[in-house]
Design a protein around this motif. Structure first.
Motif, PDB file in Angstrom:
ATOM      1  N   LYS A   6       1.201  -1.157  -0.331  1.00  0.00           N
ATOM      2  CA  LYS A   6       0.298   0.115  -0.010  1.00  0.00           C
ATOM      3  C   LYS A   6       1.236   1.362  -0.032  1.00  0.00           C
ATOM      4  O   LYS A   6       0.760   2.129  -0.733  1.00  0.00           O
ATOM      5  N   ASP A   7       2.450   0.788   0.633  1.00  0.00           N
ATOM      6  CA  ASP A   7       2.815   2.523   0.830  1.00  0.00           C
ATOM      7  C   ASP A   7       3.145   2.860  -0.476  1.00  0.00           C
ATOM      8  O   ASP A   7       3.714   3.782  -0.905  1.00  0.00           O
ATOM      9  N   GLU A  10       1.486   3.981  -2.473  1.00  0.00           N
ATOM     10  CA  GLU A  10       0.688   5.136  -2.826  1.00  0.00           C
ATOM     11  C   GLU A  10       2.129   6.294  -3.093  1.00  0.00           C
ATOM     12  O   GLU A  10       2.061   7.723  -3.797  1.00  0.00           O
ATOM     13  N   THR A  14       2.095   9.236  -5.392  1.00  0.00           N
ATOM     14  CA  THR A  14       2.292  10.366  -5.269  1.00  0.00           C
ATOM     15  C   THR A  14       3.521  11.255  -6.300  1.00  0.00           C
ATOM     16  O   THR A  14       3.151  12.079  -7.431  1.00  0.00           O
ATOM     17  N   ARG A  88       2.335  21.275   1.824  1.00  0.00           N
ATOM     18  CA  ARG A  88       0.398  21.214   1.777  1.00  0.00           C
ATOM     19  C   ARG A  88      -0.060  23.049   1.479  1.00  0.00           C
ATOM     20  O   ARG A  88      -0.864  23.490   0.758  1.00  0.00           O
ATOM     21  N   TYR A 247      -4.326  14.668  -0.814  1.00  0.00           N
ATOM     22  CA  TYR A 247      -4.222  14.697   0.179  1.00  0.00           C
ATOM     23  C   TYR A 247      -3.617  14.030  -0.026  1.00  0.00           C
ATOM     24  O   TYR A 247      -3.107  12.893   1.044  1.00  0.00           O
ATOM     25  N   LEU A 248      -3.054  12.623  -1.185  1.00  0.00           N
ATOM     26  CA  LEU A 248      -1.824  11.594  -1.018  1.00  0.00           C
ATOM     27  C   LEU A 248      -1.028  12.203   0.022  1.00  0.00           C
ATOM     28  O   LEU A 248      -0.306  11.756   0.695  1.00  0.00           O
ATOM     29  N   TYR A 250      -0.993  14.563   2.405  1.00  0.00           N
ATOM     30  CA  TYR A 250      -1.434  14.613   3.740  1.00  0.00           C
ATOM     31  C   TYR A 250      -1.571  12.720   4.038  1.00  0.00           C
ATOM     32  O   TYR A 250      -1.408  13.022   5.709  1.00  0.00           O
ATOM     33  N   LYS A 251      -1.809  12.634   3.472  1.00  0.00           N
ATOM     34  CA  LYS A 251      -2.048  10.457   3.754  1.00  0.00           C
ATOM     35  C   LYS A 251      -0.451  10.435   4.492  1.00  0.00           C
ATOM     36  O   LYS A 251      -0.627   9.506   5.138  1.00  0.00           O
ATOM     37  N   GLU A 252       0.630  10.448   3.241  1.00  0.00           N
ATOM     38  CA  GLU A 252       1.448  10.353   3.693  1.00  0.00           C
ATOM     39  C   GLU A 252       2.577  11.646   5.681  1.00  0.00           C
ATOM     40  O   GLU A 252       3.384  10.363   6.200  1.00  0.00           O
ATOM     41  N   GLU A 254       0.716  11.762   7.437  1.00  0.00           N
ATOM     42  CA  GLU A 254      -0.617  11.176   8.706  1.00  0.00           C
ATOM     43  C   GLU A 254       0.555   9.801   8.868  1.00  0.00           C
ATOM     44  O   GLU A 254       0.330   9.778  10.288  1.00  0.00           O
ATOM     45  N   GLU A 255       0.741   9.136   8.245  1.00  0.00           N
ATOM     46  CA  GLU A 255       1.102   7.782   7.833  1.00  0.00           C
ATOM     47  C   GLU A 255       2.704   8.105   8.686  1.00  0.00           C
ATOM     48  O   GLU A 255       3.226   7.382   9.696  1.00  0.00           O
TER      49      GLU A 255
END
Length: 260
Positions: A6-7, A10, A14, A88, A247-248, A250-252, A254-255
């Motif tokens: 999954k990483d 993503e 990106t 961001r 969004y990507l 932000y997800k990174e 967050e991870e």
């Protein structure tokens, strides 16, 4: 294993979005240059004719395109910096600018389209009156020059035909010196050549100047509308790509925060 896959997925998305945004920024600059060029060209080439129009919609559409094109050039640099830094906050600012410029160009395109629909009626109602009542009158130099250029550029005489000038304030005045039409109606301009309205001497185009000017303005309104709406759609695509990139990121972030 699933988390790693999954990483990687993503990360791949990106990178792809990052390169897509770079390509978009190049197209963005090209589109911005086109918008700016069309706006400036419209005002420079058609400025003499603007005084013959009853409304300022044609000029306003061109000014809006110039504003939008200028903003595109500046915003393109902001977009490159935002994508390179992957911040961001910068990307959010860039996203907001894209939406703002999108709205501006959409307005210019819609204005041009709406004015295109009423152009014929406006010219029929106002052009003859403007030419016959204001030509060669005190304080109306811009209209006089515009009419002279119009008749010479389009090789026409009068709004509908050369007989329109018989009812004009200029031909009825002493300053006309027995002219039947202004000298700018003549195929070869010489002093007082307007005293003869024979077809061998003056332009007698079917439909007069109104037909020529209407076609000329309509063609350029279509260009303004097409460029404005076309580039606006391009910017909408850019806004979607930017939103996905934000969004990507932000997800990174967050991870990364969760693994700390």
């Amino acid at each position: 294993m699933s988390a790693m896959y999954k990483d990687d997925q993503e990360d791949w998305l990106t990178v792809c979005l990052k390169y897509l945004l770079f390509v978009f920024n190049f197209l963005f600059w090209v589109g911005g240059a086109a918008v700016l060029g069309v706006g400036v060209w419209t005002l420079v080439e058609k400025s003499d004719y603007l005084s013959l129009l009853a409304s300022s919609t044609f000029a306003v559409s061109a000014y809006i395109l110039i504003l939008a094109g200028s903003l595109v050039v500046v915003t393109g640099f902001l977009g490159c910096c935002a994508v390179i830094r992957e911040q961001r906050s910068c990307l959010s600012t860039y996203f907001s600018c894209l939406l703002f410029i999108f709205l501006i160009e959409l307005v210019a395109g819609v204005l041009a389209y709406v004015y295109y629909q009423r152009l014929s009626e406006e010219l029929k109602q106002h052009l003859n009156h403007t030419m016959t009542e204001n030509y060669a009158q005190p304080g109306r130099d811009s209209i006089t020059m515009a009419v002279d250029r119009l008749q010479q550029d389009f090789k026409c005489c009068g709004s509908n035909n050369f007989q329109d000038w018989r009812q004009s304030a200029y031909i009825s005045s002493l300053g006309a010196e027995s002219r039947l039409v202004p000298d700018s109606c003549c195929k070869t301009i010489t002093p007082r050549c307007g005293m003869r309205d024979h077809p061998s001497n003056i332009y007698k185009v079917e439909g007069g100047c109104i037909t020529k000017l209407e076609q000329f303005l309509a063609d350029h309104l279509l260009v303004i509308g097409a460029v404005g709406i076309g580039v606006a759609c391009l910017q909408l695509v850019g806004a979607v790509l930017t939103a996905g990139f934000i969004y990507l990121l932000y997800k990174e972030e967050e991870e990364d925060f969760r693994t700390m």
